[in-house]
Design a protein around this motif. Structure first.
Motif, PDB file in Angstrom:
ATOM      1  N   PHE A  95      69.465  44.497  49.919  1.00  0.00           N
ATOM      2  CA  PHE A  95      69.908  45.469  48.925  1.00  0.00           C
ATOM      3  C   PHE A  95      69.013  46.703  48.949  1.00  0.00           C
ATOM      4  N   PRO A  96      69.565  47.893  48.678  1.00  0.00           N
ATOM      5  CA  PRO A  96      68.740  49.109  48.687  1.00  0.00           C
ATOM      6  C   PRO A  96      67.674  49.070  47.599  1.00  0.00           C
ATOM      7  N   TYR A  97      66.515  49.599  47.923  1.00  0.00           N
ATOM      8  CA  TYR A  97      65.394  49.768  46.986  1.00  0.00           C
ATOM      9  C   TYR A  97      64.808  48.451  46.478  1.00  0.00           C
ATOM     10  N   ILE A  98      65.082  47.347  47.169  1.00  0.00           N
ATOM     11  CA  ILE A  98      64.428  46.072  46.828  1.00  0.00           C
ATOM     12  C   ILE A  98      63.482  45.705  47.958  1.00  0.00           C
ATOM     13  N   PHE A  99      62.259  45.478  47.609  1.00  0.00           N
ATOM     14  CA  PHE A  99      61.191  45.198  48.575  1.00  0.00           C
ATOM     15  C   PHE A  99      61.427  43.853  49.267  1.00  0.00           C
ATOM     16  N   THR A 100      61.390  43.850  50.603  1.00  0.00           N
ATOM     17  CA  THR A 100      61.583  42.605  51.371  1.00  0.00           C
ATOM     18  C   THR A 100      60.244  41.902  51.551  1.00  0.00           C
ATOM     19  N   SER A 101      59.955  40.952  50.668  1.00  0.00           N
ATOM     20  CA  SER A 101      58.635  40.301  50.718  1.00  0.00           C
ATOM     21  C   SER A 101      58.487  39.388  51.923  1.00  0.00           C
ATOM     22  N   THR A 102      59.608  38.832  52.433  1.00  0.00           N
ATOM     23  CA  THR A 102      59.522  37.912  53.575  1.00  0.00           C
ATOM     24  C   THR A 102      59.264  38.645  54.889  1.00  0.00           C
ATOM     25  N   SER A 103      59.270  39.970  54.883  1.00  0.00           N
ATOM     26  CA  SER A 103      58.945  40.711  56.107  1.00  0.00           C
ATOM     27  C   SER A 103      57.445  40.977  56.206  1.00  0.00           C
ATOM     28  N   HIS A 104      56.651  40.343  55.326  1.00  0.00           N
ATOM     29  CA  HIS A 104      55.193  40.512  55.350  1.00  0.00           C
ATOM     30  C   HIS A 104      54.514  39.181  55.634  1.00  0.00           C
ATOM     31  N   LEU A 105      53.549  39.214  56.532  1.00  0.00           N
ATOM     32  CA  LEU A 105      52.809  37.993  56.873  1.00  0.00           C
ATOM     33  C   LEU A 105      52.040  37.450  55.670  1.00  0.00           C
ATOM     34  N   THR A 106      51.747  38.316  54.693  1.00  0.00           N
ATOM     35  CA  THR A 106      51.033  37.867  53.492  1.00  0.00           C
ATOM     36  C   THR A 106      51.788  36.740  52.811  1.00  0.00           C
ATOM     37  N   LEU A 107      53.102  36.897  52.692  1.00  0.00           N
ATOM     38  CA  LEU A 107      53.916  35.868  52.024  1.00  0.00           C
ATOM     39  C   LEU A 107      54.213  34.694  52.952  1.00  0.00           C
ATOM     40  N   THR A 108      54.641  34.987  54.185  1.00  0.00           N
ATOM     41  CA  THR A 108      55.057  33.903  55.092  1.00  0.00           C
ATOM     42  C   THR A 108      53.884  32.988  55.467  1.00  0.00           C
ATOM     43  N   LEU A 109      52.714  33.581  55.675  1.00  0.00           N
ATOM     44  CA  LEU A 109      51.531  32.752  55.965  1.00  0.00           C
ATOM     45  C   LEU A 109      51.102  31.961  54.734  1.00  0.00           C
ATOM     46  N   SER A 110      51.303  32.545  53.548  1.00  0.00           N
ATOM     47  CA  SER A 110      50.967  31.831  52.305  1.00  0.00           C
ATOM     48  C   SER A 110      51.859  30.613  52.105  1.00  0.00           C
ATOM     49  N   LEU A 111      53.055  30.639  52.708  1.00  0.00           N
ATOM     50  CA  LEU A 111      53.952  29.487  52.619  1.00  0.00           C
ATOM     51  C   LEU A 111      53.649  28.445  53.696  1.00  0.00           C
ATOM     52  N   SER A 112      53.441  28.913  54.932  1.00  0.00           N
ATOM     53  CA  SER A 112      53.300  27.974  56.052  1.00  0.00           C
ATOM     54  C   SER A 112      51.897  27.367  56.170  1.00  0.00           C
ATOM     55  N   LEU A 113      50.857  28.167  55.920  1.00  0.00           N
ATOM     56  CA  LEU A 113      49.486  27.685  56.138  1.00  0.00           C
ATOM     57  C   LEU A 113      49.087  26.540  55.200  1.00  0.00           C
ATOM     58  N   PRO A 114      49.288  26.660  53.868  1.00  0.00           N
ATOM     59  CA  PRO A 114      48.923  25.526  52.991  1.00  0.00           C
ATOM     60  C   PRO A 114      49.733  24.261  53.295  1.00  0.00           C
ATOM     61  N   LEU A 115      51.025  24.429  53.648  1.00  0.00           N
ATOM     62  CA  LEU A 115      51.855  23.275  53.990  1.00  0.00           C
ATOM     63  C   LEU A 115      51.292  22.544  55.199  1.00  0.00           C
ATOM     64  N   TRP A 116      51.028  23.316  56.258  1.00  0.00           N
ATOM     65  CA  TRP A 116      50.507  22.735  57.503  1.00  0.00           C
ATOM     66  C   TRP A 116      49.140  22.081  57.262  1.00  0.00           C
ATOM     67  N   MET A 117      48.287  22.757  56.480  1.00  0.00           N
ATOM     68  CA  MET A 117      46.956  22.222  56.193  1.00  0.00           C
ATOM     69  C   MET A 117      47.049  20.906  55.420  1.00  0.00           C
ATOM     70  N   ALA A 118      47.981  20.848  54.472  1.00  0.00           N
ATOM     71  CA  ALA A 118      48.170  19.609  53.694  1.00  0.00           C
ATOM     72  C   ALA A 118      48.645  18.473  54.594  1.00  0.00           C
ATOM     73  N   PHE A 119      49.569  18.775  55.516  1.00  0.00           N
ATOM     74  CA  PHE A 119      50.056  17.750  56.450  1.00  0.00           C
ATOM     75  C   PHE A 119      48.910  17.228  57.316  1.00  0.00           C
ATOM     76  N   MET A 120      48.090  18.157  57.813  1.00  0.00           N
ATOM     77  CA  MET A 120      46.993  17.771  58.708  1.00  0.00           C
ATOM     78  C   MET A 120      45.957  16.905  57.982  1.00  0.00           C
ATOM     79  N   VAL A 121      45.565  17.335  56.792  1.00  0.00           N
ATOM     80  CA  VAL A 121      44.558  16.585  56.032  1.00  0.00           C
ATOM     81  C   VAL A 121      45.084  15.190  55.697  1.00  0.00           C
TER      82      VAL A 121
END
Length: 224
Positions: free
Chosen positions: A89-115
């Motif tokens: 949609f116009p004028y709505i910020f795409t948060s999933t196009s930033h590594l800040t959000l995507t890494l915040s989702l994938s990194l803790p999940l992966w770390m929890a699985f590993m531990v």
């Protein structure tokens, strides 16, 4: 290059606090309709999607005794899907196009699985490092390759989602910016192209959220 990617930069702020990231929570506005006395069509469709995902993730996890394990992956799918669509949609910020959000989702999940895996199923985790039927001479190399592929998993999850979101949005922006300098015939062709790209981006938004959730489920099934 700065102007090219400026469309993805956070710009709205109050007292130096970025407001663009609040768009991540706009998806929550779609949820209250599920609590209506009479369910809407949106609720029925969404309920069907969630039920299908739940049964598929249960199959991927492979352990019927662990109840509620699919909840986090269905929630992850919903969050990414809403954000991917809202970014169209116009004028709505795409948060999933930033590594800040995507890494915040994938990194803790992966770390929890590993531990969890290394603390509770250490022998099982070691067996994953050497695929079945590997010759003895190749075992050290396979351990290195499997270790590296395991370590880069959160990065590949995050970059895949970010790159797919940026690519389509950037193409739409670049084509849209050429509009004022074109003739009437070219503008009509441009409009058709933009509509087709928008349909493609809608498909990518669904596919990428599904891929992210499925891969996270597969990674978790390895440590159970």
């Amino acid at each position: 290059m700065t102007n090219l990617f400026s469309v993805f930069d956070p710009s709205s702020s109050i007292l130096n606090l970025s407001l663009n990231w609040l768009s991540t929570f706009i998806g929550l506005l779609f949820i209250p309709s599920m609590y209506w006395f009479m369910p809407s069509r949106f609720h029925l469709i969404w309920n069907k999607i969630i039920t299908t995902l739940h049964s598929e993730f249960k199959t991927l996890l492979g352990d019927p005794n662990q109840k509620g394990t699919t909840l986090i992956f269905v929630s992850l799918f919903s969050l990414i899907l809403f954000n991917n669509f809202l970014g169209l949609f116009p004028y709505i910020f795409t948060s999933t196009s930033h590594l800040t959000l995507t890494l915040s989702l994938s990194l803790p999940l992966w770390m929890a699985f590993m531990v969890y895996g290394w603390l509770n199923h250490t022998q099982h985790m070691f067996t994953h490092l050497v695929p079945q039927g590997t010759p003895a001479i190749l075992m050290p190399f396979m351990v290195c390759i499997e270790t590296i592929s395991n370590i880069i998993r959160p990065g590949t999850l995050a970059v895949r989602l970010t790159a797919n979101m940026i690519a389509g949005h950037l193409l739409l922006t670049l084509l849209g910016n050429t509009g004022p300098s074109l003739s009437s015939l070219m503008i009509s062709i441009l409009l058709i192209t933009q509509i087709l790209l928008l349909v493609l981006e809608s498909a990518v938004a669904i596919i990428q959220s599904y891929v992210f959730a499925v891969l996270s489920t597969l990674y978790s099934s390895e440590v159970i």
